[in-house]
Design a protein around this motif. Structure first.
Motif, PDB file in Angstrom:
ATOM      1  N   VAL A 423       0.881 -11.793   1.850  1.00 33.14           N
ATOM      2  CA  VAL A 423       0.621 -11.123   3.130  1.00 33.14           C
ATOM      3  C   VAL A 423       1.020 -12.014   4.298  1.00 33.14           C
ATOM      4  CG1 VAL A 423      -1.178 -10.140   4.606  1.00 33.14           C
ATOM      5  CG2 VAL A 423      -1.225  -9.719   2.146  1.00 33.14           C
ATOM      6  N   PHE A 555      -0.649  -1.785   2.495  1.00 33.83           N
ATOM      7  CA  PHE A 555      -0.378  -1.985   3.908  1.00 33.83           C
ATOM      8  C   PHE A 555      -0.421  -0.610   4.582  1.00 33.83           C
ATOM      9  CE2 PHE A 555       1.023  -5.781   2.022  1.00 33.83           C
ATOM     10  CZ  PHE A 555       1.267  -6.746   2.984  1.00 33.83           C
ATOM     11  N   VAL A 569      -4.696  -4.347   5.946  1.00 34.27           N
ATOM     12  CA  VAL A 569      -4.320  -4.585   4.555  1.00 34.27           C
ATOM     13  C   VAL A 569      -5.593  -4.612   3.727  1.00 34.27           C
ATOM     14  CG1 VAL A 569      -3.225  -6.161   2.924  1.00 34.27           C
ATOM     15  CG2 VAL A 569      -2.312  -5.948   5.238  1.00 34.27           C
ATOM     16  N   TRP A 588      -2.298  -8.014   8.380  1.00 33.19           N
ATOM     17  CA  TRP A 588      -1.166  -8.872   8.032  1.00 33.19           C
ATOM     18  C   TRP A 588      -0.737  -9.780   9.184  1.00 33.19           C
ATOM     19  CZ3 TRP A 588       2.921  -7.792  11.207  1.00 33.19           C
ATOM     20  CH2 TRP A 588       3.078  -6.497  11.681  1.00 33.19           C
TER      21      TRP A 588
END
Length: 741
Positions: A423, A555, A569, A588
């Motif tokens: 991530v 996501f 996320v 993220w």
């Protein structure tokens, strides 16, 4: 490290997941809303005048509460009493209308910046803001004390007198378990004796009944028989009581196991906190030793902020509560003798500011709708002074996550860190709307940070149509990463879709755990009108092919009408049997946290008809937090500290290295007209080489440092590192390299 740490009590929280992926409620405040809040604060300053000191039973005061994107922060009157935090629109509403109540016994208390407080409870998140940092700290102290008191009251009401310290609690649990085991052994022995003697008594009575005895003897035998019956009933009752006792002991055993697990998590958290404090202390000592030199070299007219002046650094300063009667600072001795180490190279921290040249993007892009972006000739005005190979190397910004994962004994905990690393590679893209340079065929980029960071990285452009780059990283700290990424991009009129194709491989040397995952889709919005912004969307599945453990990451795409936090996320880490062990959550562009699952159950049906899974977890643990951008980043293409160093000139690199590319170097220096001319020259030279290669009917281009091999896990044929580059660098023999610039 900036968050307040609650050291007492257990704060489990129920997190609801739909299709094994949780959707966090709440939303992150936006800058515009914060400005509105600040404007409101000018006329109605948050105050705690007349409020009792933290630690008293009741605590009152004004705070700003985030409501929604339309209204932003709104001023509310908060009352903290008996472990409950209630809020009202005005003080007069306390008599009749409560707008909401938060139970602190099950809440998680966090801090975001100098004035923000974040409360998470029952799947909901509340964003609060104080007017000053001092006021925020008072509220945090009051909330932590109230939470600890509420947890103690809850435990007292349940009849559990648990020790307060970890050592006392562990000793008490161990002693109680030993006592239970001893009593169970005694009961088992008694049960065996009762069964033995009861059987003998029954046999004796049967023999007596078979004898011919007088009437008086028959009456006595009858009485004995009745007593034997009572004995049997009593014995059965005792055996049933033993079973109940065993069930109760097992129930408490599970609870104690959860308590022990919580204590282990707290101990690990504290150890990491102490380690971070020790590192900060060492950094402060080094800064103090270097301070005279720095101050002597700083001119009077420098931009260094003076006392009383506002600076960006003040906003990022973290504060910690002082510990009463604490000993001196903890100092960690370096593992290497720094006096005999060669001094590390000082990397640059800035580049020339981006020129303010205007250019109409739509005038160029309107004729390119539906075409492959890599085939469109673009001026450097839309670029940033880095190549795609250097952008690929930026995935290593948070390499320390892999260093830490290499030391993990638990493969599930290791998988959590690998997921956080996957991530983190997107965190540098949130403001980076400019396009990197397309690498020339055969172009390379090396990043040799063996001395300070422990790894060496090499990229090479192995294909031009479609554009593909191979990447190989080896670290002395126990891991190797390699990937081949092919970029497919399409311009859709209103937005640009960037689809990275190819698998990323990561292997840890000691455990031989081999992880594979792929990247999500990146989308650049507002190509025609408005400010450009980037979003990431899609799913990532990370698989440990040795243990078959998996992590599913989602996501969530941004939606104006969604109540979810932007750039969200979420993820679930499961073992080979599909049982979930950790929940991952965050964004993220900021941070990722993990929460260990202690219990799961099936809930009701979701909006799509799928059954929800409800997880009970321990308090979240921070896995990754984004570094702040350098000063003046907005004028330096929003580069991170690592990105600022990637194009820094370096001696001894290969002749095909991106640092030596002239058009990119001219653009970084702000000479964009010359850069455009040089870019056209390089592209025409590349086309001429391709035409000559086709006319000679050769086998085509062959990369210098990578060759094709079939992967045994994915079955894909990709370019992997074949060796030789670092040996060529050591000997400075670049005779096999093509002259591409």
């Amino acid at each position: 490290m900036g968050r307040a740490i609650a050291l007492c009590g257990r704060s489990g929280r129920i997190v609801s997941f739909l299709s094994a992926v949780h959707c966090l409620s709440g939303c992150t405040p936006q800058p515009a809303a914060e400005r509105r809040m600040s404007d409101q604060g000018k006329s109605s300053v948050s105050t705690l005048a007349g409020a009792p000191a933290p630690g008293s039973d009741t605590y009152k005061g004004w705070l700003f509460k985030w409501t929604n994107y339309l209204k932003g922060y709104q001023r509310r009157w908060f009352v903290l009493s008996n472990g409950l935090l209630s809020y009202y629109r005005t003080q007069a509403e306390m008599a009749h209308t409560c707008r909401g109540t938060i139970n602190l016994a099950t809440a998680h208390i966090d801090t975001e910046d100098a004035c923000n407080i974040v409360l998470s409870s029952g799947g909901r998140t509340y964003h609060l803001k104080a007017s000053t940092e001092v006021e925020r700290q008072r509220w945090v102290t009051a909330l932590e004390l109230a939470k600890a008191k509420a947890i103690r009251m809850m435990n007292d009401q349940s009849g559990d007198e648990e020790p307060t310290t970890q050592s006392d609690r562990s000793e008490g649990i161990q002693g109680t378990l030993k006592t239970l085991i001893s009593k169970l052994d005694d009961l088992s022995t008694c049960n065996d004796l009762i069964a033995k003697h009861g059987a003998a008594l029954q046999r004796s009575l049967s023999e007596l009944e078979a004898l011919r005895v007088p009437v008086e003897g028959g009456e006595k035998i009858k009485g004995v028989n009745e007593r034997a019956t009572l004995f049997r009933i009593t014995s059965n009752a005792m055996i049933n009581a033993c079973r109940d006792f065993l069930d109760l002991a097992e129930t408490h055993s599970r609870r104690w196991q959860r308590a022990l697990q919580y204590e282990r998590e707290q101990r690990i958290h504290l150890e990491e906190t102490i380690e971070q404090l020790a590192k900060q202390h060492n950094s402060l000592e080094r800064a103090w030793r270097e301070a005279p030199t720095l101050s002597a070299n700083t001119p009077r007219g420098s931009e260094r902020p003076q006392k009383g002046e506002a600076s960006d650094e003040d906003e990022d300063t973290e504060y910690f509560d002082a510990m009463e009667d604490s000993p001196a600072f903890i100092t960690v001795t370096a593992t290497e003798n720094t006096q005999h180490r060669s001094p590390l190279r000082k990397r640059r921290s800035h580049i020339p500011d981006k020129p303010n040249y205007s250019l109409n993007l739509w005038s160029i892009m309107k004729n390119c709708i539906g075409k492959e972006l890599s085939k469109i000739p673009m001026p450097v005005n839309f670029n940033e002074p880095l190549s795609m190979l250097q952008r690929l190397t930026e995935d290593l910004e948070y390499h320390e996550l892999l260093d830490k994962a290499a030391r993990c004994e638990s493969s599930l905990e290791q998988l959590c860190l690998v997921a956080a690393f996957s991530v983190s590679s997107y965190s540098t893209t949130v403001h980076r709307t400019a396009k990197p340079f397309n690498p020339l065929l055969g172009e390379t980029y090396e990043l040799d940070r063996l001395d300070d960071l422990g790894y060496r990285s090499l990229c090479e452009q192995v294909s031009h149509h479609p554009p593909a780059a191979a990447h190989h990283v080896i670290s002395q700290r126990g891991w190797t990463l390699w990937q081949q990424i092919t970029i497919s991009s399409k311009f859709r009129g209103k937005y640009l879709s960037i689809m990275p194709l190819g698998a990323i491989h990561l292997q840890f040397h000691s455990s031989e755990n081999h992880y594979v995952w792929r990247k999500v889709i990146s989308t650049v919005h507002n190509i025609i009108v408005g400010k450009l912004w980037i979003d990431q969307s899609g799913d990532i599945e990370i698989v440990n092919h040795r243990t078959k453990e998996t992590c599913q990451l989602k996501f969530s795409p941004y939606s104006y009408f969604s109540r979810d936090v932007p750039r969200k996320v979420t993820g679930v880490v499961s073992d080979s049997g599909g049982q979930a062990h950790y929940i991952l959550s965050g964004t993220w562009d900021d941070k990722i946290e993990s929460s260990k699952i202690v219990q799961s159950s099936k809930g009701g049906s979701g909006s799509e008809g799928k059954q929800k899974t409800v997880y009970q977890t321990l308090s979240p643990k921070l896995l990754w937090k984004k570094y702040p951008l350098p000063d003046n980043a907005e004028n330096m293409y929003f580069f991170s500290s690592l990105a600022l160093t990637l194009n820094e000139p370096e001696d001894g690199v290969g002749l095909t290295d991106s640092r030596l590319r002239p058009d990119q170097r001219l653009m970084e220096a702000g000479r964009w007209d010359e850069a455009n001319s040089e870019k056209q020259r390089l592209e025409e030279k590349q086309r001429a080489v391709r035409r000559r290669r086709e006319a000679e009917a050769t086998d085509g281009f062959q990369p210098q440092w990578f060759h094709k091999r079939k992967n045994a896990i994915t079955g894909e044929t990709t370019f992997v590192y074949k060796g030789g580059y670092w040996e060529a660098k050591d000997s400075q023999d670049w005779s096999t390299c093509s002259e591409i610039f």
